[in-house]
Design an enzyme around this catalytic site. Structure first.
Site, PDB file in Angstrom:
ATOM      1  N   ARG A 155       0.852  -1.193   0.000  1.00  0.00           N
ATOM      2  CA  ARG A 155       0.000   0.000   0.000  1.00  0.00           C
ATOM      3  C   ARG A 155       0.892   1.249   0.000  1.00  0.00           C
ATOM      4  O   ARG A 155       1.118   1.860  -1.032  1.00  0.00           O
ATOM      5  CB  ARG A 155      -0.955  -0.037   1.222  1.00  0.00           C
ATOM      6  CG  ARG A 155      -2.168   0.867   1.085  1.00  0.00           C
ATOM      7  CD  ARG A 155      -1.884   2.304   1.431  1.00  0.00           C
ATOM      8  NE  ARG A 155      -1.374   2.463   2.794  1.00  0.00           N
ATOM      9  CZ  ARG A 155      -0.793   3.573   3.221  1.00  0.00           C
ATOM     10  NH1 ARG A 155      -0.655   4.602   2.414  1.00  0.00           N
ATOM     11  NH2 ARG A 155      -0.325   3.667   4.458  1.00  0.00           N
ATOM     12  N   HIS A 177       3.658   4.175  12.797  1.00  0.00           N
ATOM     13  CA  HIS A 177       3.946   4.123  11.358  1.00  0.00           C
ATOM     14  C   HIS A 177       5.136   5.040  11.100  1.00  0.00           C
ATOM     15  O   HIS A 177       5.032   6.252  11.295  1.00  0.00           O
ATOM     16  CB  HIS A 177       2.680   4.609  10.636  1.00  0.00           C
ATOM     17  CG  HIS A 177       2.755   4.628   9.152  1.00  0.00           C
ATOM     18  ND1 HIS A 177       2.315   3.584   8.379  1.00  0.00           N
ATOM     19  CD2 HIS A 177       3.187   5.580   8.284  1.00  0.00           C
ATOM     20  CE1 HIS A 177       2.460   3.889   7.102  1.00  0.00           C
ATOM     21  NE2 HIS A 177       2.995   5.092   7.015  1.00  0.00           N
ATOM     22  N   HIS A 179       8.431   6.524   8.795  1.00  0.00           N
ATOM     23  CA  HIS A 179       9.121   6.708   7.519  1.00  0.00           C
ATOM     24  C   HIS A 179      10.571   7.068   7.789  1.00  0.00           C
ATOM     25  O   HIS A 179      10.889   7.696   8.791  1.00  0.00           O
ATOM     26  CB  HIS A 179       8.448   7.807   6.692  1.00  0.00           C
ATOM     27  CG  HIS A 179       7.241   7.315   5.952  1.00  0.00           C
ATOM     28  ND1 HIS A 179       7.299   6.843   4.669  1.00  0.00           N
ATOM     29  CD2 HIS A 179       5.949   7.188   6.339  1.00  0.00           C
ATOM     30  CE1 HIS A 179       6.095   6.457   4.276  1.00  0.00           C
ATOM     31  NE2 HIS A 179       5.245   6.656   5.283  1.00  0.00           N
ATOM     32  N   CYS A 189       8.956   8.400  -3.778  1.00  0.00           N
ATOM     33  CA  CYS A 189       8.890   8.584  -5.215  1.00  0.00           C
ATOM     34  C   CYS A 189      10.298   8.859  -5.722  1.00  0.00           C
ATOM     35  O   CYS A 189      10.980   9.743  -5.202  1.00  0.00           O
ATOM     36  CB  CYS A 189       7.979   9.766  -5.524  1.00  0.00           C
ATOM     37  SG  CYS A 189       7.986  10.202  -7.250  1.00  0.00           S
ATOM     38  N   ASN A 227       8.600   3.544   4.171  1.00  0.00           N
ATOM     39  CA  ASN A 227       8.605   3.129   5.581  1.00  0.00           C
ATOM     40  C   ASN A 227       9.966   2.506   5.899  1.00  0.00           C
ATOM     41  O   ASN A 227      10.721   2.157   4.996  1.00  0.00           O
ATOM     42  CB  ASN A 227       7.517   2.073   5.825  1.00  0.00           C
ATOM     43  CG  ASN A 227       6.120   2.605   5.585  1.00  0.00           C
ATOM     44  OD1 ASN A 227       5.442   2.172   4.671  1.00  0.00           O
ATOM     45  ND2 ASN A 227       5.692   3.540   6.392  1.00  0.00           N
TER      46      ASN A 227
END
Ligand code: ZN
Length: 300
Positions: free
Chosen positions: A11, A203, A205, A236, A245
């Site tokens: 995802r 979560h 990054h 990206c 992540n």
């Protein structure tokens, strides 16, 4: 001791890629990740296909999986429309998420913070009425590219609001990778205290290369569930410094070295990352999969 890694590669990892991965390939990867020991996996997000073309097959992915017992298959939703799609897709777990940053919320979800909080309540209600368990998420809980540092008091207020809605678990996200271990550890201690017996997830990054330090700080603060992506997939390639992540295999290896077991087959996951590197034609942000090429991972 145990720590649970929720796989986000299919995802968060894929959503910003220009290259569309075929549904069949996604389904193969879901099965292989579960085979490697993954017990929680986010497989889709129910967002507008024009905004995120990679997720246009969300329903097909959800209908195509063969659910294994004991595994949580999750979908991300950002509004009521997303919840409705999540319900018809047959998932029994949804991650409902809103932003702690008013500016980010207005730009991303076209809702002010107050509107988002009210919408969140409705999202939880509708999900639970349909027998779906809910992870209540707070994006940009530490920093926002528009607003800078997010006041921890404000985040704790949002945590109270989230808990009051009756969510089944709570998740905070360092969506921008701006958090530092000191700030994050301090806040997560308080969040874990507040949540009581509601599980708390984080979560992370690795945008500013502090993802693994933040993982350690949160682990020490009592967080037991972390979102990771195989190979650190995400970000990206055309945006400066955008990364995904923290990597599943790197995090699992790190955890194991400090006495936390994830139950994952690290080599199987690293092999998938090596394959994904070939499919995408560029290196992934994870480190371990590059190191272990056909060699055993050494425990020191
Ligand atoms: Zn993310």
């Amino acid at each position: 001791m145990k720590v649970i890694l929720e796989e986000q590669g299919l995802r968060d990892g894929l959503q910003t890629l220009a290259q569309i991965i075929p549904t069949k390939k996604k389904l193969e990867y879901i099965d292989r990740l579960v085979d490697a020991g993954i017990k929680r996996i986010q497989i889709a997000s129910f967002v507008h296909p024009k905004l995120v073309p990679q997720m246009a097959d969300a329903e097909d992915v959800c209908n195509g999986i063969t659910k294994k017992e004991g595994v949580i298959y999750s979908g991300l939703v950002l509004n009521l429309k997303g919840v409705e799609r999540g319900i018809t897709s047959g998932l029994d777990h949804l991650a409902c998420s809103i932003s702690a940053s008013d500016t980010h919320s207005q730009k991303n979800a076209r809702l002010t913070l107050n509107e988002a909080k009210n919408a969140f309540k409705e999202m939880v209600k509708l999900s639970q009425e349909n027998g779906i368990t809910v992870r209540g998420g707070i994006q940009c809980a530490f920093g926002c590219r528009y607003e800078g540092r997010i006041d921890p008091k404000h985040v704790l207020d949002m945590v109270d609001h989230h808990l009051d809605t009756g969510i089944d678990e709570l998740a905070l996200a360092d969506s921008t990778g701006m958090a530092n271990p000191k700030q994050l550890g301090d806040l997560m201690h308080k969040v874990v205290d507040k949540a009581g017996n509601i599980p708390v997830a984080l979560h992370l990054h690795n945008t500013e290369n502090k993802g693994y330090a933040n993982f350690y700080a949160a682990l020490m603060a009592g967080v037991q569930i972390f979102d990771t992506a195989f190979g650190g997939l995400g970000g990206c390639p055309f945006i400066k410094s955008a990364t995904g992540n923290i990597a599943t295999e790197d995090t699992a290896h790190f955890a194991r070295q400090i006495g936390y077991e994830t139950g994952l087959d690290i080599e199987k996951i690293a092999a998938m990352s090596r394959e994904m590197e070939v499919i995408l034609g560029h290196k992934l942000p994870g480190q371990l999969y590059q190191l272990v090429n056909k060699e055993e991972i050494k425990m020191i």
